[in-house]
Design an enzyme around this catalytic site. Sequence first.
Site, short mmCIF file in Angstrom:
data_model
loop_
_atom_site.label_atom_id
_atom_site.label_comp_id
_atom_site.label_asym_id
_atom_site.label_seq_id
_atom_site.Cartn_x
_atom_site.Cartn_y
_atom_site.Cartn_z
N SER A 125 37.87 39.52 47.00
CA SER A 125 37.90 40.36 48.19
C SER A 125 38.77 39.72 49.26
O SER A 125 38.86 38.48 49.35
CB SER A 125 36.46 40.48 48.71
OG SER A 125 36.47 40.98 50.03
N TYR A 150 27.82 37.12 51.51
CA TYR A 150 28.53 37.83 50.45
C TYR A 150 29.93 37.26 50.27
O TYR A 150 30.35 36.91 49.16
CB TYR A 150 28.60 39.34 50.77
CG TYR A 150 29.65 40.06 49.97
CD1 TYR A 150 29.46 40.31 48.61
CD2 TYR A 150 30.86 40.46 50.55
CE1 TYR A 150 30.44 40.95 47.86
CE2 TYR A 150 31.84 41.09 49.81
CZ TYR A 150 31.62 41.33 48.47
OH TYR A 150 32.60 41.95 47.73
N LYS A 154 32.06 35.11 47.05
CA LYS A 154 33.39 35.40 46.47
C LYS A 154 34.27 34.15 46.54
O LYS A 154 35.00 33.82 45.61
CB LYS A 154 34.06 36.56 47.22
CG LYS A 154 33.40 37.90 46.99
CD LYS A 154 33.59 38.37 45.56
CE LYS A 154 32.73 39.55 45.20
NZ LYS A 154 32.66 39.87 43.79
P1 NAD Z 1 29.12 48.47 42.81
O1 NAD Z 1 27.85 47.98 43.39
O2 NAD Z 1 29.35 49.94 42.76
O3 NAD Z 1 29.30 47.89 41.32
C1 NAD Z 1 28.77 46.66 40.92
C2 NAD Z 1 28.03 46.89 39.61
O4 NAD Z 1 27.47 45.66 39.15
C3 NAD Z 1 26.87 47.89 39.75
O5 NAD Z 1 26.98 48.86 38.74
C4 NAD Z 1 25.61 47.04 39.59
O6 NAD Z 1 24.56 47.77 38.99
C5 NAD Z 1 26.14 45.93 38.69
N1 NAD Z 1 25.39 44.66 38.80
C6 NAD Z 1 25.00 44.03 39.93
N2 NAD Z 1 24.40 42.87 39.62
C7 NAD Z 1 24.40 42.77 38.27
C8 NAD Z 1 23.93 41.80 37.35
N3 NAD Z 1 23.30 40.69 37.77
N4 NAD Z 1 24.11 42.01 36.02
C9 NAD Z 1 24.73 43.14 35.58
N5 NAD Z 1 25.19 44.10 36.42
C10 NAD Z 1 25.04 43.91 37.74
O7 NAD Z 1 30.32 47.75 43.59
P2 NAD Z 1 31.88 48.06 43.55
O8 NAD Z 1 32.28 48.60 44.86
O9 NAD Z 1 32.25 48.78 42.31
O10 NAD Z 1 32.44 46.57 43.49
C11 NAD Z 1 32.77 45.94 42.26
C12 NAD Z 1 33.12 44.50 42.53
O11 NAD Z 1 34.19 44.46 43.47
C13 NAD Z 1 31.99 43.69 43.14
O12 NAD Z 1 32.03 42.38 42.61
C14 NAD Z 1 32.34 43.68 44.61
O13 NAD Z 1 31.82 42.54 45.26
C15 NAD Z 1 33.86 43.63 44.56
N6 NAD Z 1 34.49 44.16 45.79
C16 NAD Z 1 34.14 45.41 46.23
C17 NAD Z 1 34.70 45.88 47.42
C18 NAD Z 1 34.30 47.23 47.96
O14 NAD Z 1 34.45 47.46 49.16
N7 NAD Z 1 33.83 48.17 47.13
C19 NAD Z 1 35.63 45.10 48.14
C20 NAD Z 1 35.99 43.86 47.63
C21 NAD Z 1 35.40 43.40 46.44
N1 UFG Z 2 33.16 51.00 60.70
C1 UFG Z 2 32.64 51.76 61.73
N2 UFG Z 2 31.48 52.42 61.51
C2 UFG Z 2 30.80 52.36 60.33
C3 UFG Z 2 31.34 51.57 59.27
C4 UFG Z 2 32.52 50.90 59.51
O1 UFG Z 2 33.23 51.85 62.79
O2 UFG Z 2 29.73 52.98 60.20
C5 UFG Z 2 34.44 50.32 60.92
C6 UFG Z 2 34.34 48.79 60.82
O3 UFG Z 2 34.00 48.23 62.05
C7 UFG Z 2 35.75 48.45 60.35
C8 UFG Z 2 36.16 49.65 59.48
O4 UFG Z 2 35.31 50.72 59.88
O5 UFG Z 2 36.62 48.38 61.44
C9 UFG Z 2 35.96 49.40 57.99
O6 UFG Z 2 34.63 48.96 57.76
P1 UFG Z 2 34.01 48.86 56.29
O7 UFG Z 2 32.58 48.45 56.45
O8 UFG Z 2 34.28 50.09 55.53
O9 UFG Z 2 34.86 47.72 55.61
P2 UFG Z 2 35.05 46.18 56.03
O10 UFG Z 2 36.50 45.98 56.25
O11 UFG Z 2 34.13 45.77 57.10
O12 UFG Z 2 34.52 45.45 54.71
C10 UFG Z 2 35.18 45.66 53.47
C11 UFG Z 2 34.19 45.52 52.30
C12 UFG Z 2 33.69 44.12 52.19
C13 UFG Z 2 34.81 43.15 52.17
C14 UFG Z 2 35.71 43.37 53.37
C15 UFG Z 2 36.92 42.48 53.38
O13 UFG Z 2 33.10 46.38 52.50
O14 UFG Z 2 33.01 44.00 50.96
O15 UFG Z 2 36.18 44.72 53.36
O16 UFG Z 2 37.70 42.77 52.28
F1 UFG Z 2 34.31 41.90 52.21
#
Ligand code: NAD
Ligand code: UFG
Length: 340
Positions: A125, A150, A154
């Site tokens: 991330s 969190y 990572k």
């Molecule tokens: P998500 O929660 O939709 O998917 C994660 C999946 O992992 C889920 O299906 C959950 O059931 C499964 N899981 C959780 N713990 C587990 C375990 N111990 N064993 C087996 N399965 C398990 O999340 P996502 O948005 O698809 O994110 C996928 C990956 O990308 C995650 O590692 C997340 O941290 C990373 N990531 C996501 C974002 C974002 O904003 N979506 C941003 C940066 C990084």
């Molecule tokens: N925001 C609002 N209102 C809300 C939700 C978000 O104003 O209800 C704003 C936040 O302040 C930010 C922007 O919208 O300015 C985006 O917020 P998100 O929560 O959608 O995303 P973030 O950038 O805070 O976080 C995301 C992922 C994290 C990751 C991070 C850095 O959710 O997992 O990007 O990569 F760690």
Amino acid sequence: MFNILVTGGAGYVGSHTCLKLLEEGFKVIVLDNLANSSIEALNRVQILANRSLIFIHGDIRDSSCLDRIFKTHQIDAVIHFAGLKAVGESQQIPLEYFDNNISGSLNLFNAMQRASVYNLVFSSSATVYGELHKSPLNETMCTGTTTNNYGYTKLIVEQLLEKLSQSDPRWSIALLRYFNPVGAHPSGLIGENPRGIPNNLMPYVTQVAIGAREKLSIFGQDYETIDGTGVRDYIHVMDLANAHLCALQNRINRSGCRAWNIGTGRGASVLQVIKAFKDINGVDVKYEFAPRRDGDIAICYADNQRAVSELGWIPQYGLEEMLRDSWNWQKQNPNGFNKG
Ligand code: NAD
Ligand code: UFG
């Protein structure tokens, strides 16, 4: 045919990636404990791809389950999505986050080594850059000051993988640093299915638009940005899914550990997102201004040149498609994957 183990493959990013993998002819084995996802996502992936995958309901912290998978299926590479991802929750239940994201990952890497599988793509991330640097963020910038548990998980897993690859050249590791994944498959059949109150901007926006929530709280209106609201680099989940295939195809069996930013390289503010949402989808999103959210930064967007030049990955979707597809998914699935 290449056999790919996808941990967390039933989740948001995982399900879209599984679809791409099936479409490209890979054999897909998903391991997911369904802690934050629904099996319905994978049913729909198989309908869209017109091919089947193998689903194993299990946990990455279960070594015997992992050993059975590696024994039964000739796995060539692992894409590791499984983990917990809610920033706020990670402050309340840190041990759960350390256990799932750090111990779970280590358990997986140990099982890979026992099975002599050394190709790995890890979901990292942009949060690993912390608050130190000015955007655009590039991969040569140092990491190391995350603002929540969190993000810390990572960072730790990235560092473990870096050390592992330095000590053992058999490993081939891609760290994909996602910026802000949004959007859904253009069919509207799969998309993001947050449980409870969404933490992230886009699902909150679509839930307000559909009437499930009254109004959006915009966290902060006095940032040093174009209009005072936070700026992020939103990336379409289909482009993100594709980055995993590019990483597999370009990096497989190459020794070492390398990080790539996966973002468009362009930032949009919260107010710009809301305005564009209305222009594109014709729906108003009611909002109010609220105080800044703890741990948020003003501006975060990627320099994505390394991914473009080394992985041959070029994002295809702009903000318009991201907002169109997010809304399309929400409209077609007002209750996510839950029926009724
Ligand atoms: P998500 O929660 O939709 O998917 C994660 C999946 O992992 C889920 O299906 C959950 O059931 C499964 N899981 C959780 N713990 C587990 C375990 N111990 N064993 C087996 N399965 C398990 O999340 P996502 O948005 O698809 O994110 C996928 C990956 O990308 C995650 O590692 C997340 O941290 C990373 N990531 C996501 C974002 C974002 O904003 N979506 C941003 C940066 C990084
Ligand atoms: N925001 C609002 N209102 C809300 C939700 C978000 O104003 O209800 C704003 C936040 O302040 C930010 C922007 O919208 O300015 C985006 O917020 P998100 O929560 O959608 O995303 P973030 O950038 O805070 O976080 C995301 C992922 C994290 C990751 C991070 C850095 O959710 O997992 O990007 O990569 F760690």
